[in-house]
Design a protein around this motif. Structure first.
Motif: not given
Lengths: 565, 220
Positions: A213-218
């Motif tokens: 899910t963190i990858v969506l912040l990039f």
């Protein structure tokens, strides 16, 4: 005993789906579905095409790993679990279709893979859910992922999407953390080298799920985000397969599988067990010795006593009854040896239970046969008592009535005559009772004679064939066989409404085969037939078996095999 | 009429003796073991041997075996077998040793029939004169089988008549039982002989052959 054991072995072997068959079915299904999906895909949109290709590649990777695990561990469910994940990705390729309903459903299905990843982390490396709390966590994973994805799709393009994705991220991190806690707590109980072997999986799997899910912040664009997510998803089963089936944990995993097999009744015989333990410990000289009290020594599978221990050989004792004899240079993993000893102990315990069970079953069977023979003997004595006593007395009583009539005149003589007739009626009743209890023909001439007598009284045309050879049958077997046939004929007439019957009696060495074929309504089965239950009871009491088939004449063909030694 | 009685029960022999003496017979021997039957019969040459089936030494069918041996060796001696039960198999074995030219006949009755003293006397007399007497119970089993056989070509009335012949009935008794005239019975029996292809032969007892042929399908 041995064939019986093997039969039981085969009978229990039902849970293991053949991995090759599974590979064929799953592979074929995946290819067919992907083809359909490719045809339906929106080929005009480069984004859709790219999504399809990425998803299909991820699905193939996932399925490949799943099938490999399945083949390596055919009786563990992990391979199947990974395959389910792969099939969810296959379904996910429908996101590329222009049909909005199909696309939404595909998006939800593909999200299930995330839950599969959590599931894999929790069951690493042996494939077992360690307890109720972990089980709840697994279920929660599936629920959260599906609801989260539905919410996500609902909120798409609305201001709420930020909130939803925030909640989703929080949920994902929490789930990853919880799965991490379960895994770490397990690792803490392990020895240092094993913990080290598990570390790559721990880092890879937790890292991948956390990043999901963190990858969506990039800010790398939706396509790159999507592909990164797929890569991360596939990393977990790859790490699982490599971590559990290769390297430092491979032996441990295999031992756990062997333990589960032994407890489930597979790998039941000593030779198989010995071979698998030898393979697992890497020591081809490994021998399982079983204590033979009459020899005062541990003996190997071929009955030879084991050589005395020396410095090159190690020995592990399992109570008083068995040892593992191994090459201490080769098999040097103490923990693995301990586990092997535990597995052997479980196998011995199971073996003992099986033996006890077989013994008590035999005892029950024998006592039942004794009771059956005693009942038949009692019937014979009862019939003989009536024959020698009551039946003779009634003849004399009849003669006395005749004598009385000779001595009397008028109405008294008429009464004496009537008395004589009543005595004759009672005698006829007693004849029937004696006949039913133990047919005189059986006492005087034996089975074939008694059966042909029985058939004389059957109201439909009945053919009787007897091939019994020269050696006589025991009274016990003859009586059992007679009453079985009597029940079979009653059944054919009463329930099957037969209009012709063929009775066959055949002896092959130690087996007496009784068969009754009729042209009645047919369809008899042991479970449902009213009359068949009592035939089966009769047959089983005499140690025989009942089988039911279809007769050439269209009715039922009922067969009973009785042991006759 | 000289009679040998073979039965292992003393009381039964006594009852039988009373019935036989009542009809004027002389009991020349009482035997309680089947093994002694043939020797006694050979030595005493009675008109009739009356024997039980289940007897010492083995308590199986010893009495019947003795009766069959006596028949084979002394066809002039009538054999009357008594038993608590009647069976087709035994009847057929006895019919197989009937001899239509012999003076002695063959009978097979339930023991209980002894109490019906007059009918029993008729049966003994019929066996004495070379006839065949079967118990109604076993005659019924055998005639119903004969009726089912496709090879028999008798009319229903003829079936009734031959069934009574097999029980040892005289023409007069058959006429009474079936409410016919004796002349009609004689006619029926003549047609039964034709149907069973029995040639006229003064030497043989055609009633015996007819019964055997009818009940056992052939051998007569």
């Amino acid at each position: 005993m041995k064939p019986d054991h093997e039969r039981r072995y085969r009978a229990t072997n039902i849970s293991g789906t053949d991995p090759r068959l599974a590979a064929g079915v799953i592979g074929g299904f995946a290819i067919a579905t992907l083809t359909l999906s490719a045809v339906l895909a929106d080929s005009a949109s480069p984004t859709a095409v790219l999504a399809f290709v990425a998803m299909a590649v991820a699905a193939a990777a996932y399925l490949g790993i799943g099938l490999w695990v399945w083949i390596r561990r055919p009786r563990s469910r992990v391979g199947a679990l990974i395959c389910v994940g792969g099939l969810c990705l296959v379904a996910g390729t429908f996101t590329a279709t222009p049909n909005p309903v199909a696309a939404v459903l595909a998006a939800i299905t593909s999200a299930i893979v995330i839950a599969v990843d959590y599931h894999l982390i929790i069951v690493f490396p042996f494939g077992r859910v360690p307890g109720p709390r972990a089980r709840a966590l697994v279920v929660l994973g599936y629920v959260v992922v599906i609801i989260g994805q539905i919410a996500n799709l609902q909120a798409q393009g609305t201001p709420a999407s930020v909130v939803v994705s925030g909640i989703n991220t929080a949920a994902a991190v929490t789930l990853t953390g919880a799965a991490g806690v379960v895994l770490v707590r397990r690792l803490l109980r392990w020895s240092e080298p094993r913990r080290r072997a598990a570390l790559p999986f721990l880092i890879t799997s937790l890292g991948a799920t956390a990043l999901l899910t963190i990858v969506l912040l990039f800010p790398i664009g939706p396509i790159a985000q999507f592909i990164t997510q797929l890569v991360l998803l596939v990393l977990v089963p790859i790490a699982f397969a490599l971590g559990a089936l290769t390297g430092g944990l491979a032996r441990q995993t295999a031992l756990e599988d062997l333990d589960a097999d032994v407890r489930a009744g597979f790998a039941a015989d000593r030779r198989t067990l010995e071979a698998r333990l030898a393979g697992l410990l890497g020591d081809s000289s490994l021998i399982v010795g079983i204590w033979a009290p009459e020899r005062g020594a541990f003996i190997d599978d071929s009955g030879r006593p084991l050589a005395a221990a020396d410095s090159a050989r190690g020995r592990l004792e399992i109570g008083q009854e068995a040892i593992i004899d191994y090459d201490s240079e080769v098999a040097d993993d103490a923990a693995a040896l301990q586990r092997a000893a535990g597995i052997l102990e479980a196998a011995l315990e199971r073996d003992r239970l099986t033996t006890d069970l077989l013994k008590s079953r035999d005892e029950v069977r024998r006592s039942r046969a004794r009771m059956g023979a005693a009942i038949d003997e009692e019937r014979r004595r009862f019939a003989t008592t009536l024959h020698d006593g009551l039946q003779m007395q009634l003849v004399l009583l009849g003669v006395d009535a005749a004598r009385l009539r000779d001595d009397l005149d008028g109405s008294a003589a008429v009464e004496a005559d009537a008395l004589g007739r009543r005595i004759a009626d009672i005698a006829a009743d007693i004849r029937t009772i004696v006949h039913d209890a133990m047919p005189p023909a059986l006492v005087e001439r034996g089975l074939v004679s008694a059966v042909s007598d029985l058939i004389d009284r059957v109201p439909v045309p009945t053919e009787f064939v007897a091939r019994l050879g020269d050696s006589p049958l025991s009274d016990v077997v003859e009586r059992s066989a007679f009453f079985v046939i009597s029940e079979m004929l009653t059944n054919a007439l009463k329930h099957a409404q037969a209009s012709s019957i063929i009775v066959t009696l055949e002896r092959n060495d130690d087996v007496l085969r009784i068969s009754v074929a009729d042209d009645g309504v047919g369809g008899a089965t042991v479970g449902t037939g009213i009359g068949l239950r009592s035939i089966a009871d009769r047959a089983e009491t005499a140690g025989g078996v009942l089988s039911v088939g279809r007769a050439a004449a269209g009715g039922s063909h009922i067969m009973v095999e009785l042991p006759c030694v | 009429m000289r009679v040998i009685i073979a039965d292992d029960e003393l009381l039964l022999r006594q009852g039988l003796r009373w019935v036989l003496e009542r009809m004027g017979a002389e009991i020349v021997a009482e035997i309680d073991d089947a093994d002694d039957v043939v020797a006694a019969t050979t030595q005493l040459r009675p008109d009739i041997l009356i024997t039980d089936i289940r007897m010492p030494p083995t308590m199986r069918d010893d009495g019947l075996q003795a009766a069959l041996r006596v028949r084979a060796q002394h066809p002039e001696i009538g054999v009357l077998v008594l038993s608590q039960h009647v069976r087709r198999e035994y009847a057929e074995e006895l019919l197989a040793v009937t001899d239509a030219r012999a003076a002695g006949g063959v009978g097979y009755l339930l023991k209980q029939r002894v109490a019906d003293v007059d009918e029993f006397a008729d049966a003994v007399a019929a066996v004495r004169s070379g006839g065949t007497v079967l118990d109604p119970d076993v005659a019924e089993i055998m005639t119903s089988r004969a009726r089912r056989r496709s090879t028999t070509v008798l009319t229903p009335r003829q079936h009734e008549v031959i069934a009574l012949v097999s029980r040892g009935y005289s023409n007069a008794r058959i006429a009474a039982a079936l409410s016919l005239t004796e002349r009609a019975v004689v006619k029926h029996i003549g047609r039964i002989y034709d149907a069973l292809s029995l040639p006229e032969d003064l030497e043989i007892n055609r009633r015996v052959v007819a019964v055997t042929r009818y009940l056992t399908d052939g051998a007569g």
